[in-house]
Design a protein around this motif. Structure first.
Motif, PDB file in Angstrom:
ATOM      1  N   UNK A 306       0.820  -1.212   0.000  1.00  0.00           N
ATOM      2  CA  UNK A 306       0.000   0.000   0.000  1.00  0.00           C
ATOM      3  C   UNK A 306       0.852   1.259   0.000  1.00  0.00           C
ATOM      4  N   UNK A 307       2.031   1.186   0.590  1.00  0.00           N
ATOM      5  CA  UNK A 307       2.983   2.280   0.574  1.00  0.00           C
ATOM      6  C   UNK A 307       4.386   1.688   0.643  1.00  0.00           C
ATOM      7  N   UNK A 308       5.407   2.391   0.164  1.00  0.00           N
ATOM      8  CA  UNK A 308       6.771   1.854   0.218  1.00  0.00           C
ATOM      9  C   UNK A 308       7.219   1.628   1.662  1.00  0.00           C
ATOM     10  N   UNK A 309       7.954   0.560   1.872  1.00  0.00           N
ATOM     11  CA  UNK A 309       8.433   0.197   3.206  1.00  0.00           C
ATOM     12  C   UNK A 309       9.950   0.290   3.265  1.00  0.00           C
ATOM     13  N   UNK A 310      10.460   0.398   4.492  1.00  0.00           N
ATOM     14  CA  UNK A 310      11.891   0.566   4.691  1.00  0.00           C
ATOM     15  C   UNK A 310      12.564  -0.663   5.287  1.00  0.00           C
ATOM     16  N   UNK A 311      11.806  -1.602   5.815  1.00  0.00           N
ATOM     17  CA  UNK A 311      12.404  -2.796   6.418  1.00  0.00           C
ATOM     18  C   UNK A 311      11.467  -3.980   6.203  1.00  0.00           C
ATOM     19  N   UNK A 312      11.986  -5.204   6.346  1.00  0.00           N
ATOM     20  CA  UNK A 312      11.161  -6.398   6.103  1.00  0.00           C
ATOM     21  C   UNK A 312       9.958  -6.528   7.030  1.00  0.00           C
ATOM     22  N   UNK A 313      10.058  -6.048   8.260  1.00  0.00           N
ATOM     23  CA  UNK A 313       8.939  -6.182   9.182  1.00  0.00           C
ATOM     24  C   UNK A 313       7.743  -5.342   8.728  1.00  0.00           C
ATOM     25  N   UNK A 314       7.994  -4.136   8.239  1.00  0.00           N
ATOM     26  CA  UNK A 314       6.895  -3.340   7.689  1.00  0.00           C
ATOM     27  C   UNK A 314       6.291  -4.019   6.460  1.00  0.00           C
ATOM     28  N   UNK A 315       7.149  -4.615   5.645  1.00  0.00           N
ATOM     29  CA  UNK A 315       6.655  -5.317   4.464  1.00  0.00           C
ATOM     30  C   UNK A 315       5.762  -6.489   4.858  1.00  0.00           C
ATOM     31  N   UNK A 316       6.158  -7.223   5.878  1.00  0.00           N
ATOM     32  CA  UNK A 316       5.353  -8.366   6.320  1.00  0.00           C
ATOM     33  C   UNK A 316       3.956  -7.928   6.753  1.00  0.00           C
TER      34      UNK A 316
END
Length: 423
Positions: A306-316
């Motif tokens: 939904x929005x760009x993420x900065x680390x894998x945890x946000x991506x998960x």
């Protein structure tokens, strides 16, 4: 008499009847009114009392005609006036019928209540939302995400990526007891952090030959354990984590690994990605998406977030919001192998990717400056299996490149200056 209203009490039921101009609140009036109609329906003075009462009210108001009534409020807990038996006199029945009609109108709070009676207030209640917005958030998901996923499945159909042969699913001894197998899965996941699958697979082979169990890890000294797992990334730190984790498993879990994500992340050196993968591989339970650097990178490139993420945890967290749960276990295996072979972190092979015409990042993710020929980064980018996949590994490679560059000493500078002068 005071101004603004009077009180009429009939059959034990209190009716607030407001008359503009005057209010009847004397004890004599209350007693007289109570004597008009009793609960049994028999009037003490009959119809004459009711008629005299109406005449007194008419004379006191100073008008010949009946005064138009105003709005009335009746207390909710008391019976209605209409419940009075029909045996009452005709004059009182007229008053009761008029009061019944007035009760159906909109109720108001009388500011000047009679003496001896409590003022009745309207109770206003508001809808409680506890700060939560009543607007429902729409379910977000990327447009046409199923087609790129099918193309990635097609590109991964050969199953020849390093993760397919040397991943955590291939590093444990299938003939060992279930408790030992689960421990070996956890150890392989701990060693795979910041390390290529080829190096992790080689280290796990040496550990299994030595005896990869909780008891053997605790009995092995740090120097020997370091030689067994070398050259995995940050091997000295991982030796410490292996010892601490093995001691905690023996002390709190009877030598087995925890069967919950909360218990796994308590172990030293175990993060959310390892915990979700361990639950999937060791316990066969899908608790979440295992997001590593490949899944994190490719999800952002494909626009699956939904929005760009900065680390894998946000991506998960963002992936789990829209991706169907039946795909959580497969998505890690698909994207890791795809990232090792095609969607490389540096110089991705967009020209051979089946999603090059639909991927929003196609032909845009390659760096502007290409590495020099002969440098370690150039050699790693030539083959898909030798790519540095972690930021820490790229920093380490830069430091090695700086150390290998020839340094210009002060003596060599002096010699160059002398040769220029002589010329």
């Amino acid at each position: 008499m005071s101004t603004s209203m009077f009180l009429l009490v009939c059959c034990g039921t209190r009716v607030f009847h407001a008359v503009p101009g005057f209010t009847m609140n004397s004890p004599y009036f209350v007693q007289t009114c109570r004597s008009v109609v009793t609960r049994s329906g028999a009037g003490a003075a009959g119809g004459a009392a009711a008629g005299s009462l109406r005449s007194k009210l008419t004379r006191s108001a100073g008008v010949g005609a009946a005064v138009p009534p105003v709005e009335v409020k009746v207390e909710a807990e008391e019976p209605k006036v209409s419940s009075v038996p029909s045996t009452t006199t005709g004059s009182c029945n007229e008053v009761i019928q008029q009061a019944t009609v007035l009760m159906k109108t909109e109720t108001v709070v009388l500011q000047n209540s009679p003496r001896g009676h409590k003022r009745t207030h309207l109770k206003v209640e508001y809808d409680r939302n506890d700060g939560v917005s009543s607007v429902k958030t729409e379910h977000w998901e990327p447009l046409n995400w199923k087609k790129p996923l099918e193309l990635i499945r097609e590109m991964r159909s050969s199953r020849d990526a390093p993760v397919d042969n040397m991943g955590a699913e291939k590093c444990y001894d299938r003939k060992a007891p279930a408790q030992v197998r689960r421990f070996q899965v956890l150890v392989s996941l701990m060693l795979s952090s910041q390390t290529k699958d080829q190096v992790t697979g080689a280290a796990m082979q040496k550990l299994r030959a030595h005896g990869c169990t909780v008891e053997n890890i605790l009995a092995t000294d740090d120097e020997t354990l370091g030689k067994l797992i070398y050259p995995v990334g940050f091997w000295r730190t991982k030796v410490k984590y292996l010892k601490l984790t093995s001691a905690m498993l023996q002390r709190e879990f009877g030598g087995d690994i925890p069967n919950t994500v909360e218990g796994l992340v308590r172990l030293p050196g175990v993060g959310p990605k390892m915990a979700h993968l361990a639950m999937d591989i060791a316990w066969d339970q899908v608790s979440g998406i295992g997001v590593d650097t490949h899944v994190h990178r490719i999800s952002n490139r494909l626009g699956w977030l939904r929005k760009p993420t900065k680390n894998p945890e946000e991506t998960r967290k963002l992936l789990e919001e829209w991706l169907p749960r039946e795909l959580w276990s497969e998505i890690n295996w698909l994207l890791v192998g795809f990232g090792q072979q095609v969607c490389l972190p540096v110089n991705p092979l967009c020209s051979v990717c089946l999603n090059q015409y639909s991927c929003p990042s196609a032909h845009k993710s390659s760096p502007v400056k290409r590495p020099k020929s002969g440098s370690p980064r150039a050699q790693s980018s030539s083959s898909p299996c030798k790519v540095k996949t972690e930021p820490e590994q790229e920093i380490a490679t830069k430091n090695e490149m700086i150390k290998q560059e020839p340094t210009c000493t002060s003596t060599s500078r002096r010699r160059r200056i002398k040769t220029k002068v002589n010329r």
